[in-house]
Scaffold this motif. Structure first.
Motif, short mmCIF file in Angstrom:
data_model
loop_
_atom_site.label_atom_id
_atom_site.label_comp_id
_atom_site.label_asym_id
_atom_site.label_seq_id
_atom_site.Cartn_x
_atom_site.Cartn_y
_atom_site.Cartn_z
N TYR A 200 6.21 -8.76 2.69
CA TYR A 200 5.98 -7.62 3.87
C TYR A 200 6.34 -6.58 3.15
O TYR A 200 7.08 -6.30 2.33
CB TYR A 200 7.05 -8.18 4.83
N ALA A 201 5.90 -5.25 3.72
CA ALA A 201 6.01 -3.93 3.56
C ALA A 201 7.14 -3.60 4.73
O ALA A 201 6.99 -4.00 5.67
CB ALA A 201 4.85 -2.85 3.55
N LEU A 202 8.41 -2.95 4.24
CA LEU A 202 9.21 -2.68 5.31
C LEU A 202 9.11 -1.44 6.01
O LEU A 202 8.63 -0.38 5.42
CB LEU A 202 10.68 -2.27 4.64
N LEU A 203 9.37 -1.43 7.35
CA LEU A 203 9.60 -0.29 8.21
C LEU A 203 10.92 -0.20 8.55
O LEU A 203 11.77 -1.17 8.94
CB LEU A 203 8.68 -0.45 9.41
N LEU A 204 11.60 1.02 8.60
CA LEU A 204 13.01 1.35 9.07
C LEU A 204 13.02 2.41 10.18
O LEU A 204 12.43 3.18 10.32
CB LEU A 204 13.67 1.94 8.15
N SER A 205 13.92 1.98 10.95
CA SER A 205 14.41 2.81 12.08
C SER A 205 15.98 3.10 11.94
O SER A 205 16.69 1.93 12.08
CB SER A 205 14.18 2.34 13.46
N THR A 206 16.22 4.20 11.86
CA THR A 206 17.73 4.29 11.26
C THR A 206 18.76 5.31 11.96
O THR A 206 18.12 6.17 12.69
CB THR A 206 18.10 4.89 9.89
N LEU B 254 8.72 2.62 4.39
CA LEU B 254 9.65 2.89 3.38
C LEU B 254 8.83 2.88 1.93
O LEU B 254 9.08 3.67 0.94
CB LEU B 254 10.75 1.84 3.04
N GLY B 255 7.94 1.78 1.79
CA GLY B 255 6.92 1.62 0.54
C GLY B 255 7.42 0.63 -0.30
O GLY B 255 6.56 0.38 -0.97
N ASP B 256 8.53 0.15 0.09
CA ASP B 256 8.96 -1.28 -0.65
C ASP B 256 8.21 -2.48 0.08
O ASP B 256 7.86 -2.60 1.07
CB ASP B 256 10.28 -1.55 -0.62
N THR B 257 8.02 -3.42 -0.97
CA THR B 257 7.87 -4.79 -0.59
C THR B 257 8.87 -5.94 -0.60
O THR B 257 9.34 -5.69 -1.68
CB THR B 257 6.36 -5.17 -1.09
N VAL B 258 8.98 -6.76 0.20
CA VAL B 258 9.98 -8.00 -0.04
C VAL B 258 9.34 -9.29 0.35
O VAL B 258 8.53 -9.16 1.00
CB VAL B 258 11.24 -7.64 0.97
N ARG B 259 9.97 -10.24 -0.18
CA ARG B 259 9.64 -11.60 0.19
C ARG B 259 10.70 -12.15 1.03
O ARG B 259 12.06 -12.17 0.52
CB ARG B 259 9.41 -12.42 -1.27
N ARG C 175 14.16 -10.98 -1.35
CA ARG C 175 14.05 -10.63 -2.65
C ARG C 175 13.24 -9.41 -2.67
O ARG C 175 12.05 -9.39 -1.95
CB ARG C 175 13.53 -11.63 -3.68
N LEU C 176 13.62 -8.18 -3.31
CA LEU C 176 12.51 -6.99 -3.38
C LEU C 176 11.37 -7.40 -4.58
O LEU C 176 11.93 -7.72 -5.66
CB LEU C 176 13.74 -5.91 -3.95
N THR C 177 10.27 -7.15 -4.06
CA THR C 177 9.13 -7.42 -4.94
C THR C 177 8.47 -6.46 -5.60
O THR C 177 7.53 -6.52 -6.48
CB THR C 177 8.30 -8.19 -4.25
N GLY C 178 8.81 -5.37 -5.06
CA GLY C 178 8.05 -4.14 -5.57
C GLY C 178 7.61 -2.96 -4.90
O GLY C 178 8.41 -2.52 -3.71
N ARG C 179 6.32 -2.24 -4.81
CA ARG C 179 6.27 -1.09 -3.91
C ARG C 179 4.67 -1.55 -3.36
O ARG C 179 3.74 -2.20 -4.02
CB ARG C 179 6.20 0.24 -4.85
N ILE C 180 4.44 -0.90 -2.27
CA ILE C 180 2.90 -0.77 -1.99
C ILE C 180 1.93 -0.32 -2.81
O ILE C 180 0.89 -0.57 -2.78
CB ILE C 180 2.81 -0.34 -0.29
N LYS C 181 2.42 0.74 -3.72
CA LYS C 181 1.62 1.21 -4.77
C LYS C 181 2.26 1.02 -6.14
O LYS C 181 3.37 0.70 -6.13
CB LYS C 181 1.42 2.71 -4.44
#
Length: 504
Positions: free
Chosen positions: A330-336, A345-350, A360-366
């Motif tokens: 998944y790509a992460l969305l944050l409300s803070t 955020l631009g990060d992807t996680v599993r 687990r942090l897997t990378g970036r959407i780009k």
């Protein structure tokens, strides 16, 4: 206020904790300009506040959030996206637009970041570290704490901002100490640390693996020791973060020796998102901190929601923590509590364990390169080459690069296709131009180059046809696949073998 759940206080489900977090955020920001614009009061009163929130607010990236809202904070306006005025801004390299993002850091977020550290170490009683672990020094390898004044605001790296907020009781345990950490140059800081190392009694080291490795190697050299455990016999924990630790694991074992565990963290300029709460040196699962001023959403990272270049599609749908599935990315969305709202955020996680909210942090959407923390995106690469083309009146073909470790430092090896001979242009001059533009586009890259951890660009000009001939040998000329800009280790080995066979 919210309270962090400890290992013995997990009676509430992840979804319930996140429902409470969203309600808190909405209540706090209800009377801000943003909260009134998006009718936070109505969302809070809805039968399903999460669904109402997702329907009412758009998904935004940094450029959109800054252009519409955050720029007003730097104009000293109060009650824009979070109550009051925000004095601190974390600078973080962006993938487009301005060379550096300016992320608001509220007082509430500073408190949340402190709590996230307590959250991780509150579990230390389960780690069987022994009595010698407690009451000893912590060595934190971060950026210089020197911040830049801009009007009524302070700008700098998030680690530097946090260091200025350090509680007085902790300063006696904190190393390398205020004097050394203020040194602006990395080489000076690491030399000072190496000289002072024998005076400290460390139980914890924290920092980005590439930087910490360089420091450890310097300490051993200066102190004339075989292993770090000979200098710091009570060292038990290394806290990693920023980049993947796995490429450094074996070297760390060689350098440190002894039984030292590695714990991962997931800290960003936008907030402290997750940390490792149980010892697992191989998987290193990160537990999302679900009730500490951040509401998480998850966009399935697939073709339904993202283009092949990593652009969010208009029809993209986000899920809450109760809807995710283990093993999916998944790509992460944050409300803070710093005033980011449905922020991509631009990060992807599993998702590793849904019940424990472990990821687990897997990378970036780009695609990007970050062998030593330079966070160089494909957008940065494309823009640097575009500026070279504009300045020099040239047109390049395909390109790719590989980041490699050379001794104690790192290099980017570029391979650039030419569709016609580039008369009068040397590879050395072009490498200097690429390096210059990358530094202008990306603050993190500039820092690594200035600190000499990342050496100058190595660049080769090659006939453009070679790139596609090699890609064809990879059985990827199928009309669908995209030419890789950043090569994997295997691809790089295949590419070098191909060039050798072709006489290049």
């Amino acid at each position: 206020m919210w309270h962090l759940r400890s290992a013995s206080q997990r009676q509430q489900t992840p979804l319930r904790l996140q429902q409470q977090s969203l309600q808190f955020l909405l209540q706090m920001a209800e009377q801000t300009a943003f909260g009134r614009h998006y009718k936070f009061a109505q969302i809070r009163a809805a039968l399903d506040p999460i669904r109402a929130y997702q329907e009412q607010l758009p998904i935004v990236d940094y450029e959109q959030m800054y252009a519409h809202w955050w720029h007003r904070l730097l104009e000293d306006e109060a009650n824009v996206v979070w109550p009051g005025k925000i004095r601190y801004f974390a600078q973080s390299s962006g993938t487009s637009g301005s060379p550096s993002k300016k992320i608001p850091v509220s007082k509430a977020m500073l408190g949340a970041m402190k709590r996230s550290t307590k959250f991780m170490f509150a579990h230390s009683t389960q780690w069987e570290l022994g009595p010698n672990f407690y009451g000893r020094d912590f060595l934190i390898m971060g950026s210089s704490t020197t911040l830049r004044k801009q009007g009524q605001h302070w700008l700098g790296d998030i680690s530097g901002i946090n260091a200025t907020q350090m509680p007085s009781w902790f300063r006696g345990f904190y190393k390398p100490g205020a004097k050394i950490i203020k040194l602006p140059n990395w080489e000076e800081r690491v030399s000072a640390i190496a000289e002072q190392a024998h005076k400290w009694d460390l139980s914890v080291i924290a920092g980005i693996p590439s930087w910490v490795q360089m420091m450890l190697e310097r300490v051993l050299q200066v102190q004339k020791a075989d292993q770090i455990i000979d200098i710091w016999p009570n060292l038990k924990i290394y806290v990693s973060g920023g980049i993947a630790f796995s490429p450094y694991r074996q070297r760390f074992k060689e350098l440190i020796g002894g039984n030292v565990h590695t714990l991962d963290t997931y800290n960003t300029s936008e907030g402290s998102l997750a940390c490792q709460t149980r010892i697992d040196d191989e998987v290193m699962p990160l537990e999302l901190i679900l009730n500490n001023g951040i509401f998480f959403e998850f966009i399935p990272f697939n073709a339904d929601n993202f283009s092949p270049m990593g652009q969010l599609l208009p029809q993209a749908k986000a899920l809450h923590i109760g809807e995710v599935r283990e093993g999916k990315e998944y790509a992460l969305l944050l409300s803070t509590c710093s005033g980011a709202w449905r922020y991509l955020l631009g990060d992807t996680v599993r998702i590793l364990n849904k019940q424990r909210a472990e990821i687990r942090l897997t990378g970036r959407i780009k695609h990007f390169v970050s062998i030593c923390g330079e966070h160089l995106s494909v957008d940065n690469m494309n823009e640097a080459l575009a500026r070279c083309e504009a300045e020099l009146g040239l047109q390049f073909g395909e390109f790719h690069l590989q980041a490699v470790k050379v001794g104690n430092h790192f290099e980017h090896h570029w391979f650039l296709g030419q569709t016609a001979p580039l008369a009068g242009l040397s590879e050395e001059l072009l490498a200097q131009k690429v390096d210059q533009y990358l530094g202008a586009l990306n603050d993190d890259y500039k820092t690594e180059r200035e600190d000499n951890l990342l050496k100058k660009v190595k660049l080769r000009l090659l006939p453009n046809a070679l790139f596609w001939e090699w890609w064809g040998q990879q059985k990827r000329l199928d009309g669908q696949s995209k030419f890789p800009r950043v090569l994997t280790a295997k691809q790089f080995a295949d590419w070098k073998q191909f060039l050798d066979a072709k006489g290049y």
